[in-house]
Design a protein around this motif. Structure first.
Motif, PDB file in Angstrom:
ATOM      1  N   GLN A  18       0.830  -1.199   0.000  1.00 14.85           N
ATOM      2  CA  GLN A  18       0.000   0.000   0.000  1.00 14.85           C
ATOM      3  C   GLN A  18       0.864   1.248   0.000  1.00 14.85           C
ATOM      4  O   GLN A  18       0.629   2.187  -0.743  1.00 14.85           O
ATOM      5  CB  GLN A  18      -0.873   0.034   1.257  1.00 14.85           C
ATOM      6  CG  GLN A  18      -1.983  -0.982   1.264  1.00 14.85           C
ATOM      7  CD  GLN A  18      -2.755  -0.947   2.567  1.00 14.85           C
ATOM      8  OE1 GLN A  18      -2.642  -0.016   3.349  1.00 14.85           O
ATOM      9  NE2 GLN A  18      -3.540  -1.969   2.803  1.00 14.85           N
ATOM     10  N   MET A  19       1.880   1.243   0.825  1.00 14.93           N
ATOM     11  CA  MET A  19       2.693   2.437   0.953  1.00 14.93           C
ATOM     12  C   MET A  19       3.633   2.618  -0.223  1.00 14.93           C
ATOM     13  O   MET A  19       3.942   3.743  -0.610  1.00 14.93           O
ATOM     14  CB  MET A  19       3.488   2.387   2.262  1.00 14.93           C
ATOM     15  CG  MET A  19       2.628   2.462   3.499  1.00 14.93           C
ATOM     16  SD  MET A  19       1.483   3.871   3.508  1.00 14.93           S
ATOM     17  CE  MET A  19       2.631   5.232   3.657  1.00 14.93           C
ATOM     18  N   THR A  77       3.147   2.218  -3.314  1.00 17.67           N
ATOM     19  CA  THR A  77       2.504   2.919  -4.432  1.00 17.67           C
ATOM     20  C   THR A  77       2.508   4.426  -4.192  1.00 17.67           C
ATOM     21  O   THR A  77       2.914   5.206  -5.048  1.00 17.67           O
ATOM     22  CB  THR A  77       1.060   2.421  -4.590  1.00 17.67           C
ATOM     23  OG1 THR A  77       1.086   1.009  -4.671  1.00 17.67           O
ATOM     24  CG2 THR A  77       0.408   2.991  -5.821  1.00 17.67           C
ATOM     25  N   ILE A  78       2.058   4.813  -3.023  1.00 18.13           N
ATOM     26  CA  ILE A  78       1.958   6.257  -2.765  1.00 18.13           C
ATOM     27  C   ILE A  78       3.341   6.869  -2.592  1.00 18.13           C
ATOM     28  O   ILE A  78       3.588   7.997  -3.029  1.00 18.13           O
ATOM     29  CB  ILE A  78       1.054   6.537  -1.542  1.00 18.13           C
ATOM     30  CG1 ILE A  78       0.712   8.024  -1.440  1.00 18.13           C
ATOM     31  CG2 ILE A  78       1.676   6.064  -0.247  1.00 18.13           C
ATOM     32  CD1 ILE A  78      -0.325   8.471  -2.416  1.00 18.13           C
TER      33      ILE A  78
END
Lengths: 439, 406
Positions: free
Chosen positions: A64-65, A67-68
């Motif tokens: 999740q992290m 990507t951002i």
């Protein structure tokens, strides 16, 4: 349906058909009709189908992290150091599963830091949304009792991205193979448990070494930690927070009339403390069975089948209960005993059991091991048993002079309120730690 | 006023997610305010990432300005697009943490107006800066679904019945936004046209001031770049910044060029999309002249684009609030052929008789194109026109702040 046959929409449909073809016109019509039917509206963030925007729980936190993080990096907005003078705010992410640990290493920190005008928030490490949210607002990151895993490394990486200094706090020598290999209480536990602790020890050491500073609960633990890390190690002792004092006072008030019995209490907050009790078992058995009005009270985890049969007849055992119920039972006793095997693990032990006993106005008799003696004013608030024979002598002295036992308990309570309550003094918190948060 | 007030700026996008003209204005003014030590700026903007929890917050930072990115889910209701209490809750926490002296609200479509109530409760003064018609039009630009300018003046919500999908919902939105706007201390508009129209439509009457947008000024070597390009190729080059939509005037431009009796010129079409999709599939091969689609430019290479053109075609078919590209062109001495499109005409170089009416056919545009071709590069090269810079815009914002921060 009438909503879709407006003249302006028909004109638009014809115009798009002319420009881009019928397929595109139908595609757009479907999209906008879908939005309308769902009660939604067109978004600046694209035309993806709603299902694509539902939180995808199949993503691991690190994915999740990533990507951002990549997006922020591409926009040159990855590093977000604190560039303004701002009031300190600590975000603690920790393993909050153990209630005693949560109380003494997490919740009471809130009281301590608030007294220093430092904001303090905490999250359980598995509550990822809250944990990440707290980091964004923090000036300092505190890790409590976390081992090196992909998730804890994500938190740490995010903290570094945000420019937060990192503190690692621990209150057991979980990083030390030497401590767990020689911890005598382990003999009473499932061997797999010991194997687990030995396996994960390097992960805790890795966490210590990745932090900027380390805090521990006792000087003994600090000495041991320094063998594993070159990072500065500071002591922040456990203390009696306002809740403890208030709950203790309530337990004293609820004590009820004396029933003529003299109770010696042994509290065990976790498995394996039979090994500690073994140190005084013979003396306590002799003391208790010498008088039918004497009792041994055991609170919490304990294998009572290991007690002599004669002692069992005068033993009361209350299983592990809530903190309030524990204090209520503790308050019914006349003295607390806290034997500790002298091994590497126990030399790291804090005096939380002394705090609990003093909170309900009980004197304590303690082994001269770990941080227990620090909390005792010998002869005033309890006794430090340096030799095996000291236990029996101390118990007899108090049983034969109950007024003295009561005065000693009251003094322990007063000392707790004046010396071992929330205060930013060197015997509670290292001055360097205060400076680290409030330079 | 505090010596260096802390502004909490709210805009739907902000660096590192720079997108749209209003975002450029918000970013550049913020940077000038910080660089000139006029104010401290923190920002709230949006992202929408499916892999992150809804309404989680991430702090980013570009050029020293913190940007708190709130992650919004895509499947929000219509009401949440203009009034979202979840965002209000997040912003309330941020206000408590950051203690701003002022909330400066730019484009808040998809953020919603709950942030205004939150700021008011926290006794934080509010300045709203209007950049488009979001506050008075559900469709944001007063452009109907068939891409025709609405032309209401003033906007009366009852007249929106044939345009919006759900009139009841649109009416509730209209009223909610007007109520929320009344919480502001000042509402700024980039042009007199926008202020007059919005206030007449009931948006915070009496609170409005005109706060003209700034632009990126040309660098010192711009003239040399322009001269070098013209020396290498003296053909006139037209520029168009926008997508192939009717509302931006593309159809008028295409019609005007289609039967042009000359082909000794170039045209540069800027693809403003993030993914280069705007002009994909457009067949330009049958149009006379040399046509080229160029990718969207960053302000750092804006001079390169303008040095490559001689005439900017601004054929917007709606009444815009400002017209950033017109000012960018004028600041560089680029000739502009434009429509009579609202706030876009409020500049020093406007020639009223040359403005092309919205909805007019391609004839007048074709005439002005041919005129430019006839005169050549030496004649179309105008002197730069005085326009407001971002620094000047930031300095004028200081005066606005002084009126609202006690």
């Amino acid at each position: 349906m009438a909503q879709f046959v407006r003249l302006s929409l028909l004109r638009r449909f014809i115009s798009v058909t002319r420009e881009y073809g019928l397929a595109e016109a139908l595609n757009r019509s479907r999209y906008f009709a879908g939005l309308y039917l769902r009660g939604s509206a067109p978004s600046l963030f694209g035309r993806q189908a709603p299902a694509a925007f539902a939180p995808n729980t199949s993503f691991t936190p690190e994915r999740q992290m990533q990507t951002i993080w990549s997006e922020l990096a591409r926009g040159e907005g990855f590093h977000a150091r604190i560039n303004q003078k701002t009031s300190p705010r600590i975000a603690l992410i920790g393993d909050l599963n153990l209630s005693q640990c949560r109380k003494y290493r997490v919740e009471q920190l809130q009281v301590l830091w608030k007294s220093q005008n430092v904001e303090f928030d905490f999250a359980h490490y598995e509550d990822t949304p809250r944990a990440l949210r707290l980091l964004q607002r923090a000036t300092h990151y505190c890790e409590y009792r976390l081992e090196d895993t992909p998730l804890t490394q994500i938190y740490r990486y995010e903290a570094r991205r945000l420019g937060l200094p990192i503190l690692f706090d621990i209150d057991d020598p979980l990083f030390s193979v030497a401590a767990y290999e020689t911890y005598q209480n382990m003999a009473n536990l499932d061997p797999m448990l010991k194997k687990h602790f030995l396996t994960v020890a390097p992960r805790y050491a890795a966490m210590m070494n990745g932090a900027d500073i380390v805090t521990v609960s006792t000087p003994g633990l600090a000495d041991l930690a320094r063998l594993y890390t070159p990072r500065p190690v500071y002591v922040r002792r456990n203390f009696a927070d306002p809740d403890t004092l208030q709950n203790g006072a309530a337990a004293i008030a609820a004590r009820g009339p004396a029933d003529g019995l003299f109770r010696v209490v042994f509290a065990s907050g976790s498995q394996g403390h039979e090994a500690d009790f073994d140190l005084i078992k013979t003396d306590v058995a002799a003391f208790v069975t010498a008088d039918p009005t004497r009792r041994l009270t055991i609170l919490g985890h304990f294998q009572t089948d290991k007690l002599p049969a004669s002692l069992m007849k005068q033993t009361e055992h209350h299983p592990f209960l809530s903190y309030d119920a524990y204090l209520t039972n503790l308050a019914r006793a006349d003295v607390a005993v806290m034997p500790l095997q002298d091994d590497l693990f126990n030399r790291c032990k804090s005096g939380v059991r002394v705090i609990d006993a003093a909170a309900v106005g009980l004197a304590s008799i303690v082994s001269a091991v770990g941080d227990l003696p620090t909390m005792i004013d010998h002869g005033r608030t309890g006794f430090i048993a340096s030799a095996p024979s000291d236990w029996r002598l101390a118990l007899e002295a108090l049983a034969n002079d109950r007024a003295r036992a009561r005065v000693m308990g009251s003094t322990a309570r007063e000392t707790l309120e004046t010396r071992w309550s929330v205060q930013a003094e060197p015997h509670i918190i290292a001055p360097a730690l205060l400076d680290w948060v409030k330079p | 006023m505090t010596k260096r007030p802390h502004i909490l700026l709210v805009n739907v996008f902000f660096a590192p997610y720079t997108y749209g003209g209003a975002t450029v204005v918000a970013e550049q003014v913020a940077r000038e305010l910080v660089n000139e030590d006029i104010a401290r700026v923190s920002v709230i903007s949006l992202i929408s990432r499916p892999e992150l929890q809804p309404y989680s917050v991430l702090r980013s930072q570009v050029m020293g300005i913190d940007n708190y990115l709130i992650n919004v889910p895509q499947n929000r209701t219509y009401k949440y697009f203009y009034d979202n209490p979840e965002i209000g809750g997040v912003v309330s926490d941020l206000i408590a943490d950051l203690s701003p002296d002022l909330m400066h609200v730019h484009c808040i479509q998809e953020i919603g107006v709950d942030i205004l109530r939150v700021a008011k409760r926290a006794q934080v003064p509010i300045v709203i800066s209007v950049h488009d018609y979001w506050w008075i039009c559900e469709r944001q630009f007063m452009v109907k679904p068939d891409q025709v300018y609405c032309a209401q003046d003033p906007v009366q919500i009852d007249a929106c019945k044939g345009c919006v999908a759900d009139f009841g919902a649109a009416k509730a939105r209209f009223q909610t936004l007007q109520d929320a706007a009344s919480l502001a201390d000042v509402v700024t508009y980039p042009s007199h046209f926008a202020r007059t129209l919005c206030e007449a439509s009931g948006l915070a009457p009496g609170l409005g001031v005109v706060w003209e947008n700034g632009v990126h000024m040309p660098r010192s070597d711009f003239a040399a770049k322009q001269a070098a390009r013209r020396a290498a190729d003296p053909r006139i080059v037209f520029g168009f910044v926008g997508g192939p939509s009717a509302i931006k005037g593309w159809l008028k431009i295409r019609e005007a060029f289609k039967d042009l009796p000359r082909s000794d010129f170039g045209v540069r079409l800027v693809d403003g999309s993030l993914d280069g999709s705007w002009w994909a599939g457009q067949n330009l091969s049958r149009l006379p002249g040399e046509w080229r689609v160029v990718p969207r430019y960053h302000h750092s290479d804006m001079d390169d684009f303008y040095a490559g053109i001689d005439v900017l075609l601004f054929m917007s078919q709606w009444k815009e609030t400002f017209g950033l590209t017109i000012r960018e062109a004028l600041a560089r001495g680029i000739k502009v052929i434009q429509t009579d499109s609202g706030g876009t005409v409020e500049h020093n170089a406007v020639s009223r008789e040359r403005l092309i009416a919205i909805g007019a056919g391609p004839g007048e545009l074709r005439r002005q194109i041919l005129e430019a071709l006839d005169t050549g590069t030496s004649s179309v090269a105008d002197q730069p026109v005085k326009v407001t810079s971002f620094l000047e815009q930031a300095v004028s914002f200081r005066k606005i702040m002084e009126t609202v921060i006690k």
